[in-house]
Motif scaffolding. Structure first.
Motif, PDB file in Angstrom:
ATOM      1  N   UNK A 176       2.555   8.932  -6.718  1.00 13.78           N
ATOM      2  CA  UNK A 176       3.067  10.291  -6.542  1.00 13.78           C
ATOM      3  C   UNK A 176       4.173  10.603  -7.550  1.00 13.78           C
ATOM      4  N   UNK A 177       5.048   9.637  -7.782  1.00 11.41           N
ATOM      5  CA  UNK A 177       6.195   9.873  -8.648  1.00 11.41           C
ATOM      6  C   UNK A 177       5.815   9.862 -10.130  1.00 11.41           C
ATOM      7  N   UNK A 178       4.953   8.927 -10.536  1.00 15.82           N
ATOM      8  CA  UNK A 178       4.617   8.771 -11.958  1.00 15.82           C
ATOM      9  C   UNK A 178       3.499   9.718 -12.399  1.00 15.82           C
ATOM     10  N   UNK A 179       2.699  10.187 -11.449  1.00 11.34           N
ATOM     11  CA  UNK A 179       1.620  11.135 -11.750  1.00 11.34           C
ATOM     12  C   UNK A 179       0.632  10.584 -12.781  1.00 11.34           C
ATOM     13  N   UNK A 180       0.407   9.279 -12.735  1.00 11.45           N
ATOM     14  CA  UNK A 180      -0.573   8.648 -13.624  1.00 11.45           C
ATOM     15  C   UNK A 180      -0.935   7.286 -13.050  1.00 11.45           C
ATOM     16  N   UNK A 181      -2.068   6.738 -13.446  1.00  4.14           N
ATOM     17  CA  UNK A 181      -2.458   5.405 -12.960  1.00  4.14           C
ATOM     18  C   UNK A 181      -1.406   4.360 -13.331  1.00  4.14           C
ATOM     19  N   UNK A 182      -1.181   3.412 -12.430  1.00  2.00           N
ATOM     20  CA  UNK A 182      -0.150   2.395 -12.675  1.00  2.00           C
ATOM     21  C   UNK A 182      -0.500   1.544 -13.892  1.00  2.00           C
ATOM     22  N   UNK A 183      -1.781   1.373 -14.168  1.00  2.00           N
ATOM     23  CA  UNK A 183      -2.189   0.566 -15.324  1.00  2.00           C
ATOM     24  C   UNK A 183      -1.747   1.198 -16.639  1.00  2.00           C
ATOM     25  N   UNK A 184      -1.482   2.497 -16.626  1.00  2.00           N
ATOM     26  CA  UNK A 184      -1.029   3.159 -17.849  1.00  2.00           C
ATOM     27  C   UNK A 184       0.466   2.967 -18.087  1.00  2.00           C
ATOM     28  N   UNK A 185       1.168   2.449 -17.081  1.00  2.00           N
ATOM     29  CA  UNK A 185       2.624   2.279 -17.184  1.00  2.00           C
ATOM     30  C   UNK A 185       3.020   0.807 -17.167  1.00  2.00           C
ATOM     31  N   UNK A 186       2.434   0.059 -16.236  1.00  2.00           N
ATOM     32  CA  UNK A 186       2.815  -1.348 -16.062  1.00  2.00           C
ATOM     33  C   UNK A 186       1.624  -2.264 -16.377  1.00  2.00           C
ATOM     34  N   UNK A 187       1.931  -3.349 -17.047  1.00  2.00           N
ATOM     35  CA  UNK A 187       0.898  -4.366 -17.272  1.00  2.00           C
ATOM     36  C   UNK A 187       0.712  -5.182 -16.002  1.00  2.00           C
ATOM     37  N   UNK A 206       0.836  -1.208   0.000  1.00  2.00           N
ATOM     38  CA  UNK A 206       0.000   0.000   0.000  1.00  2.00           C
ATOM     39  C   UNK A 206       0.874   1.263   0.000  1.00  2.00           C
ATOM     40  N   UNK A 207       1.940   1.281   0.797  1.00  2.00           N
ATOM     41  CA  UNK A 207       2.834   2.442   0.844  1.00  2.00           C
ATOM     42  C   UNK A 207       3.638   2.566  -0.447  1.00  2.00           C
ATOM     43  N   UNK A 208       4.047   1.421  -0.995  1.00  2.00           N
ATOM     44  CA  UNK A 208       4.805   1.434  -2.252  1.00  2.00           C
ATOM     45  C   UNK A 208       3.930   1.950  -3.385  1.00  2.00           C
ATOM     46  N   UNK A 209       2.693   1.502  -3.417  1.00  2.00           N
ATOM     47  CA  UNK A 209       1.768   1.932  -4.469  1.00  2.00           C
ATOM     48  C   UNK A 209       1.539   3.440  -4.394  1.00  2.00           C
ATOM     49  N   UNK A 210       1.405   3.971  -3.181  1.00  2.00           N
ATOM     50  CA  UNK A 210       1.191   5.412  -3.006  1.00  2.00           C
ATOM     51  C   UNK A 210       2.390   6.206  -3.528  1.00  2.00           C
ATOM     52  N   UNK A 211       3.595   5.731  -3.239  1.00  2.00           N
ATOM     53  CA  UNK A 211       4.794   6.422  -3.725  1.00  2.00           C
ATOM     54  C   UNK A 211       4.882   6.365  -5.247  1.00  2.00           C
ATOM     55  N   UNK A 212       4.552   5.215  -5.841  1.00  2.00           N
ATOM     56  CA  UNK A 212       4.577   5.078  -7.303  1.00  2.00           C
ATOM     57  C   UNK A 212       3.615   6.069  -7.965  1.00  2.00           C
ATOM     58  N   UNK A 243      12.321   7.899 -12.124  1.00  2.00           N
ATOM     59  CA  UNK A 243      12.367   9.207 -11.462  1.00  2.00           C
ATOM     60  C   UNK A 243      13.463   9.164 -10.395  1.00  2.00           C
ATOM     61  N   UNK A 244      13.523  10.214  -9.565  1.00  2.00           N
ATOM     62  CA  UNK A 244      14.522  10.240  -8.498  1.00  2.00           C
ATOM     63  C   UNK A 244      14.307   9.117  -7.493  1.00  2.00           C
ATOM     64  N   UNK A 245      13.056   8.653  -7.357  1.00  2.00           N
ATOM     65  CA  UNK A 245      12.754   7.619  -6.365  1.00  2.00           C
ATOM     66  C   UNK A 245      12.351   6.289  -6.981  1.00  2.00           C
ATOM     67  N   UNK A 246      12.370   6.221  -8.310  1.00  2.00           N
ATOM     68  CA  UNK A 246      12.031   4.969  -9.004  1.00  2.00           C
ATOM     69  C   UNK A 246      13.058   4.743 -10.114  1.00  2.00           C
ATOM     70  N   UNK A 247      13.626   3.548 -10.155  1.00  2.00           N
ATOM     71  CA  UNK A 247      14.564   3.201 -11.225  1.00  2.00           C
ATOM     72  C   UNK A 247      14.091   1.900 -11.863  1.00  2.00           C
TER      73      UNK A 247
END
Length: 549
Positions: A100-111, A92-98, A228-232
């Motif tokens: 914030x950093x990506x500024x878009x729904x995770x489904x639009x980035x990751x399958x 839950x905390x990891x998802x919240x950070x993702x 991003x700075x917090x995601x590689x």
């Protein structure tokens, strides 16, 4: 910014952890010790303290393990294997950070993203996922809130460093600058874009090599569009750490040994290229960061810790490498002085003797038993003991060599270090003499020879003229002669002064005995008065010098 008053709760926690790990150590600290050799906890106790204090201090311990110029070998060995005993952060905390950093729904980035991390460390944790286009990736995500914790602990460390800076130990090791170095190193690790740039640079450097086939080695690709700075986000590589991998080769013993030898040679050449040619190297090649892939290639991962070497340092280290194999203490002494940032040691003879002692124990060993990285660590330790300050990046250099040699010996126990290094040394010295562009090097050499050719006759003519006209001067300076010269000058001045004083007294006596007029009597009295005053001044001068014997 934080101050010491704002971190009082953290200070209490630190004191409790330190006290909980051994009153004997704290009693030694409170009762005092030598200023130049302050008491620190034993290696195992220090490791436990750092682990209990949390991720920041674990990272600090890992950075300290790269500084053999500060800590003894037993501490370096213990801290090198230091790992954070931290549980993974919940999804839950990891998802919240993702988000914030990506500024878009995770489904639009990751399958897909696996909610369970495959690894968790002091700064971040890694999840396996798939991009929208189906590409498998490894997602490194920073621990939520770690930046605030690090900022608070950095303020505390700097505050402590300022207090310690007033001690002899703090001044000898420039503890404030050292704390700044550690703080900067940890801040850089919080910026994952920095690690991404390091990864790309190492990949580009190793893609062009004359020592091995670049197709046999891989560094993961960086996906910048979702980093991003917090995601590689990195390319997913199918394989296992090299020491636990199944090599999937024919079962005959000879084939296994030959295959291991091929991989060992590849690793040595890849890392020696980084160290001695590129000057930019992966500083932490421990077994978990070297993978054997399912397709038979070798991968180097986790490029967050890197070191840099300038061309001059590379050249000196190449010569030092040869001096160590030749067990040449005198060359080691001279090369260490060239590397030092503090110039000459207090005692050149002691430095040379120290090197002879450590090299003497290797005289009876065969070259296959030679532990090169151990000698490098000992050389840095001797420099520290002789109050010589060497560049901090040499600690990363020594750490890289130690990890590489350790992996090679565990993976291939029959490895002969000299056989691996010998052809590389030959090529390195050839590069130093000829360079990568022989034409340019030859032209530079011709210009240097031309300059010497034009200047030498004139300089010889000047030397001969000075010899013939007796105007040649030798500028020699011996420290012990200056006090002696001053003492002789003072003695000569006093002797001359005494002679003048005696002359005044004798002259006054002669005039007094033959004085017939009032004028001559006045001159006689004046001479006696002057002689008395000068005599008193001379006596006081001798008494003040402490040399009236």
């Amino acid at each position: 910014m934080f101050s010491l008053t704002q971190t009082s709760a953290r200070q209490r926690e630190i004191i409790e952890v330190v006290l909980g790990n051994g009153w004997d150590y704290m009693r030694g600290v409170l009762t005092g010790g030598k200023a130049d050799n302050p008491q620190i906890p034993p290696p195992e106790v220090l490791r436990n303290i750092l682990v209990e204090l949390g991720p920041f201090y674990v990272k600090l311990g890992q950075i300290l393990s790269t500084r053999p110029d500060i800590l003894p070998p037993s501490y370096i060995k213990t801290l090198t294997a230091l790992q954070a005993n931290v549980p993974p952060v919940c999804w839950a905390e990891i998802e919240e950070l993702l988000l914030q950093e990506l500024q878009k729904p995770l489904d639009n980035v990751f399958k897909t993203i696996n909610h369970e991390p495959i690894a968790a460390g002091s700064i971040g944790q890694i999840h396996r996922g798939t991009l929208i286009d189906g590409t498998e990736v490894a997602i490194k995500i920073q621990r939520p809130g770690i930046d605030r914790i690090v900022a608070q602990d950095i303020a505390l460390i700097k505050g402590i460093a300022e207090l310690v800076s007033f001690t002899e130990f703090g001044q000898n090791y420039d503890i404030v600058n050292l704390a700044d170095e550690f703080a900067q190193a940890i801040k850089l690790e919080l910026d994952f874009t920095q690690e991404g740039r390091y990864t790309e640079r190492i990949s580009q450097n190793l893609a062009a090599s004359g020592w091995f086939d670049p197709k046999d080695l891989v560094v993961p690709k960086v996906y910048w569009e979702v980093s991003t700075k917090k995601i590689l986000v990195l390319e997913w590589l199918n394989g296992k750490p090299i020491l636990s991998a199944d090599l999937s080769i024919p079962s005959s013993r000879q084939s296994v040994e030959k295959y291991k030898q091929k991989i060992t040679t590849l690793l040595f050449r890849a890392f020696f290229q980084q160290l001695y040619i590129d000057g930019f190297f992966h500083a932490d090649p421990h077994p978990g960061n070297i993978f054997y892939l399912d397709d038979g290639r070798v991968a180097i991962i986790d490029c967050g810790m890197v070191g840099r070497l300038d061309p001059r340092t590379q050249q000196i280290l190449t010569e030092l490498l040869l001096a160590i194999f030749d067990l040449d203490a005198q060359s080691c002494t001279q090369l260490t002085i060239e590397l030092s940032e503090s110039g000459q040691p207090a005692s050149l003879e002691k430095l040379n003797t120290d090197y002879e002692k450590i090299l003497r124990k290797y005289y009876d060993l065969s070259i296959s038993q030679f532990n090169f990285s151990e000698v490098v660590y000992e050389i840095l330790q001797i420099a520290r003991q002789n109050k010589m300050k060497v560049p901090g990046n040499l600690g990363l250099y020594a750490k890289c060599l130690a990890n590489l040699e350790g992996v090679a010996r565990q993976f291939n126990p029959s490895v002969n270090l000299f056989d691996e290094i010998k052809p590389l040394m030959t090529d390195l010295f050839h590069r130093q003499l000829v360079g990568n562009t022989p034409l340019q090097t030859n032209l530079r050499t011709i210009l240097d020879l031309k300059s010497i050719y034009l200047k030498t006759p004139r300089q010889i003519e000047i030397l001969l003229n000075r010899l013939s006209s007796e105007t040649l001067q030798w500028n020699l300076r011996i420290k012990e002669l200056d006090p002696l010269r001053r003492s002789i000058d003072a003695s000569a001045n006093r002797l001359s002064f005494s002679i003048v004083l005696s002359s005044l007294i004798i002259g006054a006596a002669i005039i007094s005995n033959g004085s017939q007029t009032q004028q001559l009597s006045f001159i006689s009295v004046a001479l006696f008065t002057a002689a008395s005053l000068l005599g008193m001044w001379l006596l006081i001068s001798i008494l003040r010098s402490g040399r009236l014997k």
